[in-house]
Design an enzyme around this catalytic site. Structure first.
Site, PDB file in Angstrom:
ATOM      1  N   GLN A  95       0.826  -1.205   0.000  1.00  0.00           N
ATOM      2  CA  GLN A  95       0.000   0.000   0.000  1.00  0.00           C
ATOM      3  C   GLN A  95       0.857   1.250   0.000  1.00  0.00           C
ATOM      4  O   GLN A  95       2.077   1.209   0.134  1.00  0.00           O
ATOM      5  CB  GLN A  95      -0.932  -0.018   1.209  1.00  0.00           C
ATOM      6  CG  GLN A  95      -0.220  -0.240   2.519  1.00  0.00           C
ATOM      7  CD  GLN A  95      -1.178  -0.603   3.662  1.00  0.00           C
ATOM      8  OE1 GLN A  95      -1.291   0.155   4.615  1.00  0.00           O
ATOM      9  NE2 GLN A  95      -1.838  -1.746   3.571  1.00  0.00           N
ATOM     10  N   HIS A  97       0.277   5.731   1.100  1.00  0.00           N
ATOM     11  CA  HIS A  97      -0.625   6.728   1.675  1.00  0.00           C
ATOM     12  C   HIS A  97      -0.406   8.090   1.011  1.00  0.00           C
ATOM     13  O   HIS A  97       0.722   8.430   0.635  1.00  0.00           O
ATOM     14  CB  HIS A  97      -0.365   6.885   3.173  1.00  0.00           C
ATOM     15  CG  HIS A  97      -0.457   5.603   3.941  1.00  0.00           C
ATOM     16  ND1 HIS A  97      -1.556   4.784   3.892  1.00  0.00           N
ATOM     17  CD2 HIS A  97       0.427   4.997   4.779  1.00  0.00           C
ATOM     18  CE1 HIS A  97      -1.349   3.725   4.674  1.00  0.00           C
ATOM     19  NE2 HIS A  97      -0.157   3.833   5.208  1.00  0.00           N
ATOM     20  N   GLU A 115       3.843   7.841   8.633  1.00  0.00           N
ATOM     21  CA  GLU A 115       3.838   6.963   9.803  1.00  0.00           C
ATOM     22  C   GLU A 115       5.250   6.463  10.087  1.00  0.00           C
ATOM     23  O   GLU A 115       6.181   6.719   9.317  1.00  0.00           O
ATOM     24  CB  GLU A 115       2.887   5.780   9.596  1.00  0.00           C
ATOM     25  CG  GLU A 115       3.256   4.875   8.440  1.00  0.00           C
ATOM     26  CD  GLU A 115       2.155   3.867   8.095  1.00  0.00           C
ATOM     27  OE1 GLU A 115       0.970   4.143   8.329  1.00  0.00           O
ATOM     28  OE2 GLU A 115       2.507   2.806   7.562  1.00  0.00           O
ATOM     29  N   HIS A 172       4.819   0.337   0.857  1.00  0.00           N
ATOM     30  CA  HIS A 172       5.227  -0.416   2.046  1.00  0.00           C
ATOM     31  C   HIS A 172       4.221  -1.520   2.367  1.00  0.00           C
ATOM     32  O   HIS A 172       3.080  -1.489   1.918  1.00  0.00           O
ATOM     33  CB  HIS A 172       5.351   0.516   3.257  1.00  0.00           C
ATOM     34  CG  HIS A 172       4.042   1.135   3.665  1.00  0.00           C
ATOM     35  ND1 HIS A 172       3.554   2.272   3.071  1.00  0.00           N
ATOM     36  CD2 HIS A 172       3.124   0.775   4.586  1.00  0.00           C
ATOM     37  CE1 HIS A 172       2.382   2.590   3.619  1.00  0.00           C
ATOM     38  NE2 HIS A 172       2.101   1.683   4.549  1.00  0.00           N
ATOM     39  N   ARG A 192      -4.499   0.566  -1.659  1.00  0.00           N
ATOM     40  CA  ARG A 192      -3.916  -0.758  -1.896  1.00  0.00           C
ATOM     41  C   ARG A 192      -3.395  -0.860  -3.324  1.00  0.00           C
ATOM     42  O   ARG A 192      -4.095  -0.553  -4.273  1.00  0.00           O
ATOM     43  CB  ARG A 192      -4.984  -1.845  -1.693  1.00  0.00           C
ATOM     44  CG  ARG A 192      -5.171  -2.240  -0.253  1.00  0.00           C
ATOM     45  CD  ARG A 192      -5.994  -3.522  -0.118  1.00  0.00           C
ATOM     46  NE  ARG A 192      -6.727  -3.443   1.127  1.00  0.00           N
ATOM     47  CZ  ARG A 192      -8.028  -3.182   1.218  1.00  0.00           C
ATOM     48  NH1 ARG A 192      -8.752  -3.061   0.131  1.00  0.00           N
ATOM     49  NH2 ARG A 192      -8.601  -3.102   2.387  1.00  0.00           N
TER      50      ARG A 192
END
Length: 315
Positions: A95, A97, A115, A172, A192
């Site tokens: 995936q 982001h 993250e 990642h 995804r």
């Protein structure tokens, strides 16, 4: 307020989840496919609830909105961070982001998602997917269309204690057999790219988001450089992993009795190993593995005694 805010975690079931959150932390999980503990969350998809004290029963969303003084009267409309523990009993989907600007436009004002991961535990030959090998967008798209995943994706071996910083735009995936504490922006937006052609209970493949993923992925891949700093204070070793735009993350290894001054409006803390006692304003609070708490703006000084490890963060 000069008391810590202890929080009740929220659990999320996932196709790739397992039972490690119960086995390692003693949590009462909803099923044998529990993938995520949302430990400190003010996201509408799973807000934490204050366990005890003056604000018992409040959600973190309510606290942020109704008592901003607890957080130093911040300018942000939403609580900016989300702390999770992830049990990757199986491989997570590959995936990516979006950043804040893209998410704001395409995801109804949601935050983007940068993250980072602290590997709490993992199996002996564990690995994760972190980055890709394409040099151009055209090459990136071509390898996706041809299903050349082994050539496209970078796999990295991991061990307990490893730390990874994952800015938005980074391809990642956590892989089977890893237990991770994740510090992230308060966002639930994931695109995804690849899901190993898995099907859910009803035989359906999970949705991919290739168009958006291709738009937001950083090409060529750029791994952010980490400058890990280690310092010793009486009774503790402090590791600073990252000081970035959205968060600063530390590991506190307490070995005896350590005192801290709070030099941030508020801090978030998760006990990932051991046990001890937190003392604030003359009051003692037991700390056990799996506890999560916020040190609000009224806490100027604190002492932690025992043998324990915490992951601590702030904006």
């Amino acid at each position: 307020m000069n008391q810590p805010l202890f929080l009740e975690p929220i659990f999320q079931e996932r196709i790739w989840g397992g039972t490690t959150l119960r086995d390692q932390f003693g949590y009462e999980i909803p099923s044998n496919h529990t993938g995520e503990c949302w430990a400190i969350s003010a996201h509408p998809n799973g807000p934490s609830i204050v366990k005890s004290g003056e604000y018992k029963g409040y959600t973190l969303i309510e606290l942020w909105n109704q008592h901003p003084e607890l957080f130093g009267n911040p300018s942000s409309k939403v609580f900016p961070l989300l702390i999770k523990i992830l049990d990757a009993n199986d491989d997570l989907s590959v995936q990516v982001h979006p950043n804040d600007e893209y998410a704001y436009v395409h995801e109804n004002g949601e935050l983007g998602k940068t993250e980072c991961w602290y590997i709490i535990d993992c199996k002996e030959d564990a690995e994760l997917i972190f980055g890709h090998n394409a040099q151009t967008k055209e090459e990136f798209i071509s390898k996706i269309e041809k299903g050349e995943w082994d050539e496209l994706l970078r796999r990295i071996p991991v061990k307990p204690g490893d730390f990874f910083y994952v800015p938005s735009g980074t391809i990642h995936a956590l892989c089977e057999g890893t237990l991770v504490l994740e510090t992230q922006q308060s966002s639930d937006t994931t695109y995804r790219v690849y899901d190993y052609d898995r099907t859910d209970q009803s035989g359906e493949k999970r949705e991919l988001h290739l168009e958006k993923a291709i738009e937001v992925t950083t090409v060529p891949n750029q791994n952010a450089e980490l400058h890990v700093e280690k310092t010793e204070i009486p009774g503790a070793d402090i590791t600073t992993y990252v000081q970035a735009d959205y968060f600063t993350v530390y590991k506190w290894d307490i070995k005896g009795n350590a005192s801290f001054k709070q030099n941030q409006p508020y801090q978030l803390a998760s006990v990932i190993e051991g046990q001890g006692t937190l003392t604030v304003n003359g009051e003692n609070y037991p700390l056990n593995k799996g506890d999560h708490f916020i040190l609000p703006a009224g806490v100027d000084e604190l002492t932690i005694e025992g043998q324990l490890r915490l992951i601590v963060s702030h904006t």
